[in-house]
Design a protein around this motif. Sequence first.
Motif, mmCIF file in Angstrom:
data_model
loop_
_atom_site.group_PDB
_atom_site.id
_atom_site.type_symbol
_atom_site.label_atom_id
_atom_site.label_comp_id
_atom_site.label_asym_id
_atom_site.label_seq_id
_atom_site.Cartn_x
_atom_site.Cartn_y
_atom_site.Cartn_z
ATOM 1 N N VAL A 118 24.735 38.062 59.474
ATOM 2 C CA VAL A 118 25.313 37.893 60.810
ATOM 3 C C VAL A 118 24.338 38.365 61.875
ATOM 4 C CG1 VAL A 118 27.154 38.649 62.355
ATOM 5 C CG2 VAL A 118 27.691 38.005 60.005
ATOM 6 N N LYS A 119 23.693 39.500 61.647
ATOM 7 C CA LYS A 119 22.719 39.997 62.621
ATOM 8 C C LYS A 119 21.529 39.053 62.749
ATOM 9 C CE LYS A 119 22.829 43.041 64.732
ATOM 10 N NZ LYS A 119 23.412 43.181 66.096
ATOM 11 N N ILE A 120 21.067 38.516 61.622
ATOM 12 C CA ILE A 120 19.955 37.565 61.666
ATOM 13 C C ILE A 120 20.365 36.310 62.420
ATOM 14 C CG2 ILE A 120 18.513 36.063 60.236
ATOM 15 C CD1 ILE A 120 18.580 38.287 58.104
ATOM 16 N N ARG A 146 20.142 32.821 67.196
ATOM 17 C CA ARG A 146 20.904 32.162 68.269
ATOM 18 C C ARG A 146 20.339 32.506 69.637
ATOM 19 N NH1 ARG A 146 25.440 28.459 67.929
ATOM 20 N NH2 ARG A 146 26.762 28.799 69.748
ATOM 21 N N LYS A 147 19.925 33.751 69.795
ATOM 22 C CA LYS A 147 19.451 34.216 71.095
ATOM 23 C C LYS A 147 17.978 33.903 71.339
ATOM 24 C CE LYS A 147 22.724 38.089 71.341
ATOM 25 N NZ LYS A 147 22.864 39.576 71.363
ATOM 26 N N SER A 148 17.159 34.103 70.298
ATOM 27 C CA SER A 148 15.706 34.033 70.512
ATOM 28 C C SER A 148 15.016 32.897 69.784
ATOM 29 C CB SER A 148 15.065 35.360 70.078
ATOM 30 O OG SER A 148 15.660 36.457 70.742
ATOM 31 N N GLY A 149 15.741 32.147 68.972
ATOM 32 C CA GLY A 149 15.129 31.035 68.258
ATOM 33 C C GLY A 149 14.761 31.401 66.828
ATOM 34 N N LEU A 150 14.641 30.372 65.991
ATOM 35 C CA LEU A 150 14.384 30.586 64.568
ATOM 36 C C LEU A 150 13.013 31.210 64.302
ATOM 37 C CD1 LEU A 150 15.804 27.236 63.112
ATOM 38 C CD2 LEU A 150 16.891 29.487 63.090
ATOM 39 N N LEU A 151 12.027 30.896 65.122
ATOM 40 C CA LEU A 151 10.673 31.386 64.868
ATOM 41 C C LEU A 151 10.564 32.896 64.984
ATOM 42 C CD1 LEU A 151 8.521 28.637 66.650
ATOM 43 C CD2 LEU A 151 9.074 28.860 64.218
ATOM 44 N N LEU A 182 12.545 34.997 63.725
ATOM 45 C CA LEU A 182 13.105 35.663 62.550
ATOM 46 C C LEU A 182 12.035 36.217 61.622
ATOM 47 C CD1 LEU A 182 15.974 33.192 61.600
ATOM 48 C CD2 LEU A 182 16.119 35.298 62.936
ATOM 49 N N GLU A 183 10.881 35.585 61.597
ATOM 50 C CA GLU A 183 9.828 36.008 60.677
ATOM 51 C C GLU A 183 9.433 37.457 60.907
ATOM 52 O OE1 GLU A 183 5.600 34.293 58.926
ATOM 53 O OE2 GLU A 183 6.361 33.559 60.844
ATOM 54 N N ASP A 184 9.446 37.886 62.156
ATOM 55 C CA ASP A 184 8.996 39.239 62.485
ATOM 56 C C ASP A 184 10.100 40.285 62.423
ATOM 57 O OD1 ASP A 184 6.401 38.317 62.984
ATOM 58 O OD2 ASP A 184 6.911 37.786 65.055
ATOM 59 N N CYS A 185 11.360 39.862 62.480
ATOM 60 C CA CYS A 185 12.438 40.844 62.583
ATOM 61 C C CYS A 185 13.358 40.908 61.374
ATOM 62 C CB CYS A 185 13.274 40.583 63.833
ATOM 63 S SG CYS A 185 14.229 39.051 63.767
ATOM 64 N N VAL A 186 13.212 39.965 60.411
ATOM 65 C CA VAL A 186 14.151 39.946 59.294
ATOM 66 C C VAL A 186 14.085 41.244 58.492
ATOM 67 C CG1 VAL A 186 12.496 38.810 57.738
ATOM 68 C CG2 VAL A 186 14.960 38.619 57.306
ATOM 69 N N GLY A 187 12.893 41.845 58.411
ATOM 70 C CA GLY A 187 12.744 43.086 57.666
ATOM 71 C C GLY A 187 13.490 44.256 58.275
ATOM 72 N N ASP A 188 13.906 44.132 59.526
ATOM 73 C CA ASP A 188 14.661 45.210 60.171
ATOM 74 C C ASP A 188 16.102 45.260 59.683
ATOM 75 O OD1 ASP A 188 12.404 45.785 61.646
ATOM 76 O OD2 ASP A 188 13.010 44.532 63.352
ATOM 77 N N TYR A 189 16.585 44.173 59.063
ATOM 78 C CA TYR A 189 17.992 44.091 58.691
ATOM 79 C C TYR A 189 18.225 44.015 57.183
ATOM 80 C CZ TYR A 189 18.253 43.028 63.634
ATOM 81 O OH TYR A 189 18.121 43.095 64.997
ATOM 82 N N THR A 190 17.204 43.666 56.431
ATOM 83 C CA THR A 190 17.392 43.575 54.983
ATOM 84 C C THR A 190 16.055 43.683 54.262
ATOM 85 O OG1 THR A 190 18.275 42.235 53.175
ATOM 86 C CG2 THR A 190 17.224 41.062 54.987
ATOM 87 N N PRO A 196 27.335 32.832 65.157
ATOM 88 C CA PRO A 196 27.387 33.978 64.235
ATOM 89 C C PRO A 196 28.797 34.355 63.811
ATOM 90 C CG PRO A 196 25.791 34.388 65.975
ATOM 91 C CD PRO A 196 26.503 33.117 66.335
ATOM 92 N N ASN A 197 29.755 34.252 64.739
ATOM 93 C CA ASN A 197 31.132 34.580 64.374
ATOM 94 C C ASN A 197 31.685 33.610 63.330
ATOM 95 O OD1 ASN A 197 31.418 36.839 66.030
ATOM 96 N ND2 ASN A 197 31.944 35.572 67.800
ATOM 97 N N LEU A 198 31.305 32.331 63.466
ATOM 98 C CA LEU A 198 31.742 31.341 62.495
ATOM 99 C C LEU A 198 31.116 31.613 61.132
ATOM 100 C CD1 LEU A 198 33.291 28.769 61.835
ATOM 101 C CD2 LEU A 198 31.318 27.447 62.666
ATOM 102 N N ILE A 199 29.833 31.959 61.126
ATOM 103 C CA ILE A 199 29.155 32.310 59.877
ATOM 104 C C ILE A 199 29.837 33.512 59.230
ATOM 105 C CG2 ILE A 199 27.005 33.201 58.887
ATOM 106 C CD1 ILE A 199 25.481 31.540 60.915
ATOM 107 N N LYS A 200 30.149 34.500 60.054
ATOM 108 C CA LYS A 200 30.797 35.713 59.535
ATOM 109 C C LYS A 200 32.129 35.373 58.879
ATOM 110 C CE LYS A 200 32.679 38.519 62.498
ATOM 111 N NZ LYS A 200 34.129 38.466 62.127
ATOM 112 N N GLU A 201 32.948 34.583 59.553
ATOM 113 C CA GLU A 201 34.259 34.255 59.017
ATOM 114 C C GLU A 201 34.158 33.438 57.731
ATOM 115 O OE1 GLU A 201 37.017 35.517 59.953
ATOM 116 O OE2 GLU A 201 36.097 36.575 61.636
ATOM 117 N N GLU A 202 33.201 32.532 57.675
ATOM 118 C CA GLU A 202 33.019 31.734 56.465
ATOM 119 C C GLU A 202 32.607 32.606 55.290
ATOM 120 O OE1 GLU A 202 30.157 28.804 57.540
ATOM 121 O OE2 GLU A 202 31.634 27.446 58.447
ATOM 122 N N LEU A 203 31.701 33.535 55.535
ATOM 123 C CA LEU A 203 31.232 34.402 54.457
ATOM 124 C C LEU A 203 32.316 35.377 54.010
ATOM 125 C CD1 LEU A 203 27.562 35.183 55.575
ATOM 126 C CD2 LEU A 203 28.405 33.392 54.057
#
Length: 273
Positions: free
Chosen positions: A84-86, A91-96, A98-106, A237-244
């Motif tokens: 959800v955080k990813i 959603r806010k900053s674009g898919l590109l 994610l490469e630099d920040c994904v390690g902050d969440y998992t 993100p809320n939709l993703i959260k509810e689905e998961l």
Amino acid sequence: MSKYGKSTLVGLIISISFVVGGIIATGQAKSFWNVPSAFIIIGGTVGAVVIAFPPKRLKTLVPVMKRSLKKDEFDIKEDIIALVKISEIARKSGLLTLEDCVGDYTDDPFIKKGVQLIVDGADEEQLRNLLEGSTYFMKQRHQNGAAMLSMIAATAPALGLLGTYVGLIPMLNSLDDPTTLGPMMALELVSSFYGAFIAYVIFSPMAKRLKLMSKDEESRRELLIEGLVGIQQGKNPNLIKEELLAFANIELDVSEKDEENNPFKVKEVANQL
């Protein structure tokens, strides 16, 4: 010790302790030690496994046994929080970004692999195919490991029966000498005991646990794939959260933060999978 499942170790200790305790309680513990029986069961089982599996796979036998005693290394609730955080960042900053920040969440390699594929421009079909392919080969590895333990569990009792024959044949040939009947009968019964103990107390439970762990990991990866596909599609993100949450059958209370400063306070309302 913390990396091993407490319930697994407790169960193993209880099983072995009560069997050994029962032997000691007979007052004839020495009668349960029989060298020919040990040769037949242990040697025969080892030989059969060596014949059945190639050397490359045999090298994994000890790690597989250790793996069956370890606790699960994932937490579905934490996985959902990370996805959800990813998705919020995407959603806010674009898919590109994610490469630099994904390690902050998992730190999970499967999630990181999925995010990298998204950043590299994989479409939904490519993303699913690559991640499901990775899951398929994971299942094959797990099945191969469980197959070795299952074979040991199946072979040991059969060799116990073989040991019974080994003791029975000389006993029948020596019926005219009553002094030989006791040792031969001991060989028969102790061989069956060794085979049953190895199979039903040790290796059969290990194989069963490995299969359950593999199924849990497979279900978890299915959930992660759905979350990653949602990120790739740009879902809310809320939709993703509810689905998961519906997929995992749990509930996250997003109104407060938990003690570890996670973005959600987690409240389990049912079994995760």
